[in-house]
Design a protein around this motif. Sequence first.
Motif, PDB file in Angstrom:
ATOM      1  N   ALA A  57     -13.615   3.809  -4.908  1.00 24.06           N
ATOM      2  CA  ALA A  57     -14.983   4.058  -5.236  1.00 24.06           C
ATOM      3  C   ALA A  57     -15.831   3.718  -3.970  1.00 24.06           C
ATOM      4  CB  ALA A  57     -15.325   2.717  -6.313  1.00 24.06           C
ATOM      5  N   TRP A  58     -15.371   3.316  -3.015  1.00 25.87           N
ATOM      6  CA  TRP A  58     -15.833   2.723  -1.583  1.00 25.87           C
ATOM      7  C   TRP A  58     -15.355   3.662  -0.547  1.00 25.87           C
ATOM      8  CZ3 TRP A  58     -20.908   1.180  -3.142  1.00 25.87           C
ATOM      9  CH2 TRP A  58     -20.955   0.598  -4.045  1.00 25.87           C
ATOM     10  N   LEU A  59     -16.278   3.681   0.577  1.00 25.86           N
ATOM     11  CA  LEU A  59     -15.831   4.199   1.768  1.00 25.86           C
ATOM     12  C   LEU A  59     -16.626   3.275   2.843  1.00 25.86           C
ATOM     13  CD1 LEU A  59     -13.973   5.946   3.666  1.00 25.86           C
ATOM     14  CD2 LEU A  59     -15.944   7.311   3.842  1.00 25.86           C
ATOM     15  N   ALA A  60     -16.150   2.707   3.818  1.00 21.45           N
ATOM     16  CA  ALA A  60     -16.931   1.911   4.694  1.00 21.45           C
ATOM     17  C   ALA A  60     -16.516   2.384   5.889  1.00 21.45           C
ATOM     18  CB  ALA A  60     -16.768   0.513   4.629  1.00 21.45           C
ATOM     19  N   THR A  61     -17.567   2.522   6.871  1.00 21.36           N
ATOM     20  CA  THR A  61     -17.397   3.041   8.203  1.00 21.36           C
ATOM     21  C   THR A  61     -18.109   1.788   9.306  1.00 21.36           C
ATOM     22  OG1 THR A  61     -19.137   4.192   8.528  1.00 21.36           O
ATOM     23  CG2 THR A  61     -17.207   5.138   7.777  1.00 21.36           C
ATOM     24  N   GLY A  62     -17.414   1.657  10.396  1.00 22.63           N
ATOM     25  CA  GLY A  62     -17.976   1.016  11.393  1.00 22.63           C
ATOM     26  C   GLY A  62     -17.697   1.271  12.736  1.00 22.63           C
ATOM     27  N   GLY A  63     -18.618   0.934  13.758  1.00 21.14           N
ATOM     28  CA  GLY A  63     -18.336   1.383  15.166  1.00 21.14           C
ATOM     29  C   GLY A  63     -19.117   0.682  16.244  1.00 21.14           C
ATOM     30  N   GLY A  64     -19.379   1.443  17.247  1.00 26.48           N
ATOM     31  CA  GLY A  64     -20.063   1.004  18.454  1.00 26.48           C
ATOM     32  C   GLY A  64     -21.662   0.802  18.159  1.00 26.48           C
ATOM     33  N   ASP A  65     -22.116   1.453  17.085  1.00 23.42           N
ATOM     34  CA  ASP A  65     -23.766   1.013  17.139  1.00 23.42           C
ATOM     35  C   ASP A  65     -23.845  -0.428  16.147  1.00 23.42           C
ATOM     36  OD1 ASP A  65     -23.012   1.524  14.332  1.00 23.42           O
ATOM     37  OD2 ASP A  65     -24.276   3.393  14.344  1.00 23.42           O
ATOM     38  N   THR A  66     -22.826  -0.951  16.042  1.00 24.85           N
ATOM     39  CA  THR A  66     -22.887  -2.311  15.329  1.00 24.85           C
ATOM     40  C   THR A  66     -23.313  -2.493  13.770  1.00 24.85           C
ATOM     41  OG1 THR A  66     -25.172  -2.940  15.883  1.00 24.85           O
ATOM     42  CG2 THR A  66     -23.801  -3.350  17.531  1.00 24.85           C
ATOM     43  N   LYS A  67     -23.366  -1.086  13.468  1.00 20.48           N
ATOM     44  CA  LYS A  67     -23.476  -1.056  11.918  1.00 20.48           C
ATOM     45  C   LYS A  67     -22.501  -0.671  10.907  1.00 20.48           C
ATOM     46  CE  LYS A  67     -28.095   0.474  12.886  1.00 20.48           C
ATOM     47  NZ  LYS A  67     -28.885   1.582  13.413  1.00 20.48           N
ATOM     48  N   THR A  68     -22.360  -1.274   9.832  1.00 18.18           N
ATOM     49  CA  THR A  68     -21.308  -0.949   8.740  1.00 18.18           C
ATOM     50  C   THR A  68     -22.105   0.016   7.982  1.00 18.18           C
ATOM     51  OG1 THR A  68     -20.196  -2.694   9.122  1.00 18.18           O
ATOM     52  CG2 THR A  68     -19.963  -1.608   6.995  1.00 18.18           C
ATOM     53  N   ALA A 102     -14.466  -5.467  -5.122  1.00 16.33           N
ATOM     54  CA  ALA A 102     -15.762  -6.082  -5.176  1.00 16.33           C
ATOM     55  C   ALA A 102     -16.497  -6.674  -3.824  1.00 16.33           C
ATOM     56  CB  ALA A 102     -15.560  -7.487  -6.258  1.00 16.33           C
ATOM     57  N   TRP A 103     -15.593  -7.013  -3.007  1.00 21.30           N
ATOM     58  CA  TRP A 103     -16.163  -7.586  -1.604  1.00 21.30           C
ATOM     59  C   TRP A 103     -15.555  -6.738  -0.610  1.00 21.30           C
ATOM     60  CZ3 TRP A 103     -18.671 -11.934  -2.164  1.00 21.30           C
ATOM     61  CH2 TRP A 103     -18.878 -12.620  -3.294  1.00 21.30           C
ATOM     62  N   LEU A 104     -16.436  -6.857   0.553  1.00 17.58           N
ATOM     63  CA  LEU A 104     -16.253  -6.184   1.932  1.00 17.58           C
ATOM     64  C   LEU A 104     -16.152  -7.203   2.998  1.00 17.58           C
ATOM     65  CD1 LEU A 104     -15.467  -3.544   3.630  1.00 17.58           C
ATOM     66  CD2 LEU A 104     -18.302  -3.200   3.891  1.00 17.58           C
ATOM     67  N   ALA A 105     -15.196  -7.355   3.761  1.00 17.21           N
ATOM     68  CA  ALA A 105     -15.085  -8.175   4.876  1.00 17.21           C
ATOM     69  C   ALA A 105     -15.352  -7.337   6.188  1.00 17.21           C
ATOM     70  CB  ALA A 105     -14.006  -9.056   4.903  1.00 17.21           C
ATOM     71  N   THR A 106     -16.136  -7.779   7.203  1.00 14.60           N
ATOM     72  CA  THR A 106     -16.162  -7.284   8.281  1.00 14.60           C
ATOM     73  C   THR A 106     -15.964  -7.780   9.459  1.00 14.60           C
ATOM     74  OG1 THR A 106     -18.722  -7.566   8.727  1.00 14.60           O
ATOM     75  CG2 THR A 106     -18.193  -5.644   7.433  1.00 14.60           C
ATOM     76  N   GLY A 107     -15.494  -7.531  10.599  1.00 13.87           N
ATOM     77  CA  GLY A 107     -15.295  -8.194  11.773  1.00 13.87           C
ATOM     78  C   GLY A 107     -15.736  -7.298  12.865  1.00 13.87           C
ATOM     79  N   SER A 108     -16.304  -8.305  13.765  1.00 12.43           N
ATOM     80  CA  SER A 108     -17.145  -7.463  14.860  1.00 12.43           C
ATOM     81  C   SER A 108     -16.882  -8.358  16.092  1.00 12.43           C
ATOM     82  CB  SER A 108     -18.673  -7.489  14.368  1.00 12.43           C
ATOM     83  OG  SER A 108     -19.152  -8.793  14.480  1.00 12.43           O
ATOM     84  N   GLY A 109     -17.239  -7.575  17.253  1.00 10.90           N
ATOM     85  CA  GLY A 109     -16.890  -8.370  18.873  1.00 10.90           C
ATOM     86  C   GLY A 109     -17.876  -9.285  19.086  1.00 10.90           C
ATOM     87  N   ASP A 110     -18.956  -9.897  17.910  1.00  3.33           N
ATOM     88  CA  ASP A 110     -19.752 -11.145  18.377  1.00  3.33           C
ATOM     89  C   ASP A 110     -18.731 -12.030  17.784  1.00  3.33           C
ATOM     90  OD1 ASP A 110     -19.783 -10.717  15.521  1.00  3.33           O
ATOM     91  OD2 ASP A 110     -22.042 -10.287  15.616  1.00  3.33           O
ATOM     92  N   ASN A 111     -17.662 -11.941  17.538  1.00  2.01           N
ATOM     93  CA  ASN A 111     -16.802 -13.233  17.104  1.00  2.01           C
ATOM     94  C   ASN A 111     -17.168 -13.678  15.852  1.00  2.01           C
ATOM     95  OD1 ASN A 111     -15.184 -12.814  19.176  1.00  2.01           O
ATOM     96  ND2 ASN A 111     -16.508 -14.078  20.419  1.00  2.01           N
ATOM     97  N   LYS A 112     -17.518 -12.885  14.857  1.00  2.00           N
ATOM     98  CA  LYS A 112     -17.775 -13.260  13.321  1.00  2.00           C
ATOM     99  C   LYS A 112     -17.578 -12.403  12.505  1.00  2.00           C
ATOM    100  CE  LYS A 112     -22.400 -15.230  14.793  1.00  2.00           C
ATOM    101  NZ  LYS A 112     -23.915 -15.346  14.775  1.00  2.00           N
TER     102      LYS A 112
END
Length: 118
Positions: A57-68, A102-112
């Motif tokens: 039902a969902w697609l998520a993208t992430g990258g260098g612009d720091t946005k999901t 029901a949930w999305l987890a994101t990881g990023s280079g800011d260590n969060k």
Amino acid sequence: GGYFATLSSDTAWLGTGDLDGNTRIYALTQNAEPQLKHTLSDADSFLTVVAFSSNIAWLATGGGDTKTRIYALGRNAEPEHKYTLSDASACITNLAFSSDSAWLATGSGDNKTRIYAL
């Protein structure tokens, strides 16, 4: 093409991301070449990760612009942009949906790691 790829849980769809910032969604059928169905071009930088939810039902993208970016997937995986998450301060490096989608987890280079209800 694609710099990286991910499959939907039913293996009917292939999502790819590229250094050009485009996400491409291909339909997969047995004994046939993947067929490009959709191209998303709204990222402001290179992509590092694409993920389908388990219920597709969902697609998520992430990258260098720091946005999901989160898209609702309609019939034939037709993407509709729903949300842009912009609270990370560094490149998005990982995306994971919960098994119930029901949930999305994101990881990023800011260590969060961030967790969002959908």
